[in-house]
Write a protein that holds these residues in place. Structure first.
Motif, PDB file in Angstrom:
ATOM      1  N   ARG A   1     -76.939 -37.511 -11.093  1.00 60.88           N
ATOM      2  CA  ARG A   1     -78.300 -37.761 -11.533  1.00 60.88           C
ATOM      3  C   ARG A   1     -79.261 -36.617 -11.256  1.00 60.88           C
ATOM      4  O   ARG A   1     -80.380 -36.638 -11.682  1.00 60.88           O
ATOM      5  CB  ARG A   1     -78.845 -39.008 -10.858  1.00 60.88           C
ATOM      6  CG  ARG A   1     -78.139 -40.252 -11.302  1.00 60.88           C
ATOM      7  CD  ARG A   1     -78.891 -41.435 -10.818  1.00 60.88           C
ATOM      8  NE  ARG A   1     -78.059 -42.614 -10.958  1.00 60.88           N
ATOM      9  CZ  ARG A   1     -78.325 -43.744 -10.390  1.00 60.88           C
ATOM     10  NH1 ARG A   1     -79.369 -43.882  -9.635  1.00 60.88           N
ATOM     11  NH2 ARG A   1     -77.537 -44.774 -10.562  1.00 60.88           N
TER      12      ARG A   1
ATOM     13  N   THR B   1     -73.803 -50.341 -10.038  1.00 62.94           N
ATOM     14  CA  THR B   1     -73.734 -49.049 -10.708  1.00 62.94           C
ATOM     15  C   THR B   1     -72.278 -48.663 -10.918  1.00 62.94           C
ATOM     16  O   THR B   1     -71.417 -49.035 -10.131  1.00 62.94           O
ATOM     17  CB  THR B   1     -74.409 -47.936  -9.873  1.00 62.94           C
ATOM     18  OG1 THR B   1     -73.773 -47.864  -8.607  1.00 62.94           O
ATOM     19  CG2 THR B   1     -75.884 -48.179  -9.694  1.00 62.94           C
TER      20      THR B   1
ATOM     21  N   CYS C   1     -87.336 -35.825 -15.502  1.00 65.43           N
ATOM     22  CA  CYS C   1     -85.948 -35.905 -15.974  1.00 65.43           C
ATOM     23  C   CYS C   1     -85.898 -35.436 -17.433  1.00 65.43           C
ATOM     24  O   CYS C   1     -86.777 -35.761 -18.219  1.00 65.43           O
ATOM     25  CB  CYS C   1     -85.428 -37.323 -15.847  1.00 65.43           C
ATOM     26  SG  CYS C   1     -85.609 -38.007 -14.179  1.00 65.43           S
TER      27      CYS C   1
ATOM     28  N   VAL D   1     -81.296 -38.832 -20.410  1.00 70.00           N
ATOM     29  CA  VAL D   1     -80.853 -40.133 -19.915  1.00 70.00           C
ATOM     30  C   VAL D   1     -79.410 -40.321 -20.355  1.00 70.00           C
ATOM     31  O   VAL D   1     -78.955 -39.713 -21.320  1.00 70.00           O
ATOM     32  CB  VAL D   1     -81.725 -41.311 -20.417  1.00 70.00           C
ATOM     33  CG1 VAL D   1     -83.129 -41.244 -19.858  1.00 70.00           C
ATOM     34  CG2 VAL D   1     -81.725 -41.408 -21.931  1.00 70.00           C
TER      35      VAL D   1
ATOM     36  N   TRP E   1     -83.267 -46.425 -12.242  1.00 74.99           N
ATOM     37  CA  TRP E   1     -82.339 -46.575 -13.351  1.00 74.99           C
ATOM     38  C   TRP E   1     -82.537 -47.958 -13.946  1.00 74.99           C
ATOM     39  O   TRP E   1     -83.237 -48.798 -13.355  1.00 74.99           O
ATOM     40  CB  TRP E   1     -80.888 -46.333 -12.928  1.00 74.99           C
ATOM     41  CG  TRP E   1     -80.395 -47.169 -11.776  1.00 74.99           C
ATOM     42  CD1 TRP E   1     -80.655 -46.961 -10.453  1.00 74.99           C
ATOM     43  CD2 TRP E   1     -79.577 -48.329 -11.839  1.00 74.99           C
ATOM     44  NE1 TRP E   1     -80.038 -47.932  -9.688  1.00 74.99           N
ATOM     45  CE2 TRP E   1     -79.367 -48.780 -10.516  1.00 74.99           C
ATOM     46  CE3 TRP E   1     -78.991 -49.034 -12.883  1.00 74.99           C
ATOM     47  CZ2 TRP E   1     -78.602 -49.913 -10.223  1.00 74.99           C
ATOM     48  CZ3 TRP E   1     -78.221 -50.144 -12.583  1.00 74.99           C
ATOM     49  CH2 TRP E   1     -78.037 -50.570 -11.270  1.00 74.99           C
TER      50      TRP E   1
ATOM     51  N   ARG F   1     -80.767 -51.451 -15.802  1.00 76.83           N
ATOM     52  CA  ARG F   1     -79.566 -52.250 -16.053  1.00 76.83           C
ATOM     53  C   ARG F   1     -79.880 -53.154 -17.232  1.00 76.83           C
ATOM     54  O   ARG F   1     -80.848 -53.908 -17.202  1.00 76.83           O
ATOM     55  CB  ARG F   1     -79.203 -53.097 -14.853  1.00 76.83           C
ATOM     56  CG  ARG F   1     -77.954 -53.949 -15.091  1.00 76.83           C
ATOM     57  CD  ARG F   1     -77.813 -55.029 -13.998  1.00 76.83           C
ATOM     58  NE  ARG F   1     -76.643 -55.843 -14.198  1.00 76.83           N
ATOM     59  CZ  ARG F   1     -76.562 -56.876 -15.049  1.00 76.83           C
ATOM     60  NH1 ARG F   1     -77.587 -57.208 -15.794  1.00 76.83           N
ATOM     61  NH2 ARG F   1     -75.456 -57.569 -15.163  1.00 76.83           N
TER      62      ARG F   1
ATOM     63  N   HIS G   1     -87.073 -36.897  -8.143  1.00 78.02           N
ATOM     64  CA  HIS G   1     -86.556 -37.824  -9.165  1.00 78.02           C
ATOM     65  C   HIS G   1     -87.551 -38.013 -10.310  1.00 78.02           C
ATOM     66  O   HIS G   1     -87.664 -39.091 -10.882  1.00 78.02           O
ATOM     67  CB  HIS G   1     -86.174 -39.176  -8.564  1.00 78.02           C
ATOM     68  CG  HIS G   1     -85.244 -39.094  -7.419  1.00 78.02           C
ATOM     69  ND1 HIS G   1     -83.956 -38.646  -7.534  1.00 78.02           N
ATOM     70  CD2 HIS G   1     -85.421 -39.377  -6.104  1.00 78.02           C
ATOM     71  CE1 HIS G   1     -83.367 -38.664  -6.344  1.00 78.02           C
ATOM     72  NE2 HIS G   1     -84.242 -39.095  -5.457  1.00 78.02           N
TER      73      HIS G   1
ATOM     74  N   THR H   1     -75.922 -49.426 -18.247  1.00 74.60           N
ATOM     75  CA  THR H   1     -77.001 -48.830 -17.475  1.00 74.60           C
ATOM     76  C   THR H   1     -77.611 -47.669 -18.251  1.00 74.60           C
ATOM     77  O   THR H   1     -76.968 -47.086 -19.130  1.00 74.60           O
ATOM     78  CB  THR H   1     -76.509 -48.292 -16.112  1.00 74.60           C
ATOM     79  OG1 THR H   1     -75.518 -47.290 -16.330  1.00 74.60           O
ATOM     80  CG2 THR H   1     -75.937 -49.402 -15.249  1.00 74.60           C
TER      81      THR H   1
ATOM     82  N   GLU I   1     -83.802 -49.393  -8.540  1.00 72.61           N
ATOM     83  CA  GLU I   1     -84.001 -48.126  -7.857  1.00 72.61           C
ATOM     84  C   GLU I   1     -83.056 -48.035  -6.678  1.00 72.61           C
ATOM     85  O   GLU I   1     -82.765 -49.033  -6.003  1.00 72.61           O
ATOM     86  CB  GLU I   1     -85.452 -48.013  -7.375  1.00 72.61           C
ATOM     87  CG  GLU I   1     -85.817 -46.643  -6.885  1.00 72.61           C
ATOM     88  CD  GLU I   1     -87.312 -46.453  -6.737  1.00 72.61           C
ATOM     89  OE1 GLU I   1     -87.689 -45.415  -6.167  1.00 72.61           O
ATOM     90  OE2 GLU I   1     -88.098 -47.311  -7.182  1.00 72.61           O
TER      91      GLU I   1
ATOM     92  N   ARG J   1     -85.422 -53.002 -14.333  1.00 74.29           N
ATOM     93  CA  ARG J   1     -85.598 -51.741 -13.621  1.00 74.29           C
ATOM     94  C   ARG J   1     -85.011 -51.887 -12.223  1.00 74.29           C
ATOM     95  O   ARG J   1     -85.225 -52.886 -11.548  1.00 74.29           O
ATOM     96  CB  ARG J   1     -87.093 -51.432 -13.545  1.00 74.29           C
ATOM     97  CG  ARG J   1     -87.426 -50.144 -12.877  1.00 74.29           C
ATOM     98  CD  ARG J   1     -88.944 -49.994 -12.813  1.00 74.29           C
ATOM     99  NE  ARG J   1     -89.298 -48.811 -12.083  1.00 74.29           N
ATOM    100  CZ  ARG J   1     -90.138 -47.894 -12.502  1.00 74.29           C
ATOM    101  NH1 ARG J   1     -90.746 -48.045 -13.669  1.00 74.29           N
ATOM    102  NH2 ARG J   1     -90.408 -46.839 -11.775  1.00 74.29           N
TER     103      ARG J   1
ATOM    104  N   SER K   1     -79.284 -44.241 -16.916  1.00 75.21           N
ATOM    105  CA  SER K   1     -79.583 -43.399 -15.759  1.00 75.21           C
ATOM    106  C   SER K   1     -80.438 -42.222 -16.212  1.00 75.21           C
ATOM    107  O   SER K   1     -80.236 -41.680 -17.296  1.00 75.21           O
ATOM    108  CB  SER K   1     -78.296 -42.859 -15.134  1.00 75.21           C
ATOM    109  OG  SER K   1     -77.499 -43.918 -14.668  1.00 75.21           O
TER     110      SER K   1
END
Length: 188
Positions: free
Chosen positions: A186, A178, A83, A86, A59, A61, A80, A70, A53, A51, A72
């Motif tokens: 995003r 990223t 959502c 993804v 997000w 990885r 944020h 990734t 941020e 995880r 996102s």
């Protein structure tokens, strides 16, 4: 007449091969764009995941089959949260080895995923998953499996041949924090 065993043996092998993945996690419940830790848990069954941020939010990885990618969280509110989708993304520093023609061919021939050369001309592949209203954990796990198959094929059919044609050794995917993306990618 074809023997039923011809079909049963591959099915049994496939089921046994999926057993360890299914045994590692519960596929119960629903997944939404707020379930970052649950999404990470499901992805962890296929490789490492961590995880992260930044100013645009949380997000993930990950790495599977030697491919860095990734996840996102997109279409989020101003905090944020909430959502509704993804995006899985992997990219390779191309150094001119990959062409727009190969990306277009990939996109013409594939139903799931989108490939392109990013702003730095890096070979990039994305996979979007709609989470509006939530999806079952089983459905999301299936999406991860599709991502795994798609990104493997992209590496084998586009990335590695591009490097080989350019006289370069096939490259590992980019390990930068990223991928390059528009800052608004995003948010809603």
């Amino acid at each position: 007449m074809i023997s039923v065993r011809l079909f049963a043996v591959p099915a049994l092998v496939a089921l046994l091969g999926a057993g360890p993945v299914l045994a590692q996690q519960s596929l119960n419940g629903m997944i939404t764009g707020n379930d970052v830790d649950r999404i990470a848990e499901l992805a962890r069954a296929y490789g490492t995941i961590e995880r992260r941020e930044d100013a645009d939010g949380v997000w993930l990885r990950g790495e599977m089959d030697g491919i860095v990618y990734t996840i996102s969280f997109l279409n989020c509110n101003d905090a944020h949260q909430e959502c509704t989708s993804v995006q899985f993304r992997a990219w390779w520093e191309s150094n001119g080895a990959h062409s727009m023609d190969r990306m277009n061919q990939w996109n013409r021939d594939r139903r799931f995923s989108a490939a392109y050369l990013d702003a730095n001309n890096n070979a990039t592949i994305e996979w979007d998953v709609n989470l509006a209203g939530g999806v079952t954990a089983t459905n999301f796990d299936d999406s991860i499996q599709w991502w795994q198959a798609v990104v493997r094929q992209f590496r084998e059919q586009v990335v590695d041949p591009g490097f080989e044609a350019a006289g370069m050794a096939p490259s590992a995917p980019s390990t930068s924090a990223t991928p390059s993306a528009p800052p608004a990618a995003r948010s809603k």
